[in-house]
Enzyme design. Sequence first.
Site, mmCIF file in Angstrom:
data_model
loop_
_atom_site.group_PDB
_atom_site.id
_atom_site.type_symbol
_atom_site.label_atom_id
_atom_site.label_comp_id
_atom_site.label_asym_id
_atom_site.label_seq_id
_atom_site.Cartn_x
_atom_site.Cartn_y
_atom_site.Cartn_z
ATOM 1 C CG ASP A 142 -2.189 0.393 1.013
ATOM 2 O OD1 ASP A 142 -2.259 1.680 0.105
ATOM 3 O OD2 ASP A 142 -3.088 0.316 1.664
ATOM 4 C CD1 TRP A 143 1.216 6.888 -0.119
ATOM 5 C CD2 TRP A 143 0.463 6.837 -2.167
ATOM 6 N NE1 TRP A 143 1.734 8.060 -0.625
ATOM 7 C CE2 TRP A 143 0.995 8.004 -1.892
ATOM 8 C CE3 TRP A 143 -0.312 6.935 -3.378
ATOM 9 C CZ2 TRP A 143 1.108 9.076 -2.954
ATOM 10 C CZ3 TRP A 143 -0.594 7.551 -4.199
ATOM 11 C CH2 TRP A 143 0.277 8.805 -3.943
#
Length: 749
Positions: A281-282
């Site tokens: 994820d980011w």
Amino acid sequence: MKYPHFSLFCFLLLACFQITASSAQEKEIENKIENVLSKMTLKEKIGQMNQINGRNPTDNLYQQIRSGEVGSMLNIGSPELANQLQKIAKKESRLGIPLVIARDVIHGFKTMFPIPLGQAASFNPEIVEIGARIAAKEASEKGIRWTFAPMMDISRDARWGRIAESFGEDTYLSGVMSMAMVKGFQGTDLSNPSSIAACAKHFIAYGATEGGRDYNSTNVTQRQLRNIYLPPFEKSIREANCATVMTSFNANDGIPASGNEFLLRNVLRKEWGFDGVVVSDWGAIKEMVQMGFCEDNKEAAMKGVNAGVDIEMTSGTYLQNIEALLAEGKIQMKTIDDAVRNILRLKFKLGLFDNPYTNLTSKSSIYSQEHLDAAKQAAEESFVLLKNKNNILPLNNKVKTVAIIGPMADAPHDQMGTWTFDGEKVMTQTPLQALKKKYGKDVNFIYEQGLAFSRDTIKSNFSKAIEAAKQADVVLVFVGEEAILSGEAHCLADINLKGAQSELIEELSKTGKPLVTLVMAGRPLTIAKEVESSDAVLYLWHPGTMGGPAVADILFGKAVPSGKLPVTFPKYVGQIPVYYNHDRVGRPADKTETLLNNIPLEAKQSSLGTSSYYLDAGFDNLFDFGYGLSYSTFEYKNLVLSSDSLSQSDVLTVTVDLKNTGNFQATEVVQFYTADLSGSTARPIKELKDFKRINLKPGESKKVEFKLPIAKLAFWDINNNKVVEPGKFTLMVGGNSYELLQKGFTILQ
């Protein structure tokens, strides 16, 4: 004359041909992967593992692509820019490896469908698949070939903003809906330019985050992971061939998901045979430092790579550190090569090596009538009728004047819901607009907002709203929460209606006019008081682009509500986490217990009984999982089992007679549950195993049949083995998780 043996032979021959063709295609792709990999420098390999945000492209970005330092990008603003970047990658880089362009396409691209939690309320995987297919078509027109959806997190805490993005609290329902969305995004051929790669997220247990707060820790046991949180992922990977997986932000039992080698390599790769891409994820790789799991970015890169995260989203630690880590022997070249193989495999399957560009001249499907009609159907099927006193709904031709009140009646932006980067409010059809357009010739609609937005506390316009209500035959009050109040990082400790909305409902109820409350929200809200004050309550979630026309037709009976709750509604936030399929306890709630207001003064400590309940909240939820009313009524009877004693290899056939006993043609969601009465571990009080949407005319009956392979009763036992344990079971069928016909059966040793 028929030749059944010849037909069977042809069928088997065709199946063998398809398997052979598929195998040949896979072998060809693997050969191509090895050919490209053999030519790549270490720098180019690391570049494939680097994903960057392309929101504001610079000359430096173009040079990075030329030098092979970028493998994928997200948030590219236009198809023209996507083509420009692909041209640089294809024509100006040494090996011509194309980029993958990604975007968060969660519940629609331009044509917005209901939020996923609303789609789950439809209990209709077909409309979920259609919605994802439409989203893929629209997004791919803009150069997007990868989406970070569906979210498969089991969500049992309405405080968590991302519950809006989930399919609810149930493992089976989430698995069915997730698989449908994956199929919709990816289509039948991933290389088709209108298909986009799906992403199973968040791996794993993010929905169990402490306190319902995003980015927080979870403490889920391996057995709970296996029984509750992992099955939707396994189903989507093994049965729908989901192309990618995203690791979650949370650390479970102290181990961040992006550094969890056991889950990413042992479970995902070895047990399930996943050969797709794992993306963080980011910024999640870098955040392992903040968690205290890694000393610095270098160690974070090492742990991410070794755990099995192929692509790092945005934080750049791979690009900065892999070369040194290889030189130090802290990661192996084989690990890098395997990650790059997975990335190249995705690009070959998407057909990007042969056709990386977006066709800018083809006719657009965005906002086509077909897409709008499907979005309207999805919205209609997502609405849940929670209350309908004296059958006030649907509105009939005796209703001549209707007051439309509330901050959500004409809120085109907020109606779309969370995760709508590309949705356009100018294209959103609101309830106010639709009601006036469709029924304005026959009905006088009086509109007074009362409150400007959902958090508004200024009551100066209440008097206008009350005056409008007094003039009306029926009052429609649209309340809820703005889109920004749910979704990622938008968690709440208080899930009551915000602002002065509750007071507005209370004042309107005092007029004595029939009051219909319609709630647009991204989560279950604690609305017990508002339900009590209303004659009818319709839960709309955030219904998307076509929410308005769907509301109009539901209110006037052109469509009939069929939605069922995919999550339990608590009466009070203090009941959370609350879900229907909790484990059995030693002292289940006894409804004869004394509640708070009935406790005598100076009562003895043990005078109130000793069962599992709240003194102030009582024994029940506000609304149970699977609950939802219709304009019609349904009768269940004659529950029949093919056998009451079965072996583990048997298939149990179950039938029940369903009759529409009302006055409307309507759809009932028939729900099928089982309960394991004893096991090697404490077992849930019931578990959803299947459901069917059945449409019946007034007075019509149908025998509804379910097939239950006994193997589907397997669970991860006390030794963490997946087994079917012999013993006694209860089977239940009905219209929600509470009101059920039931019969017992036994599984033999």
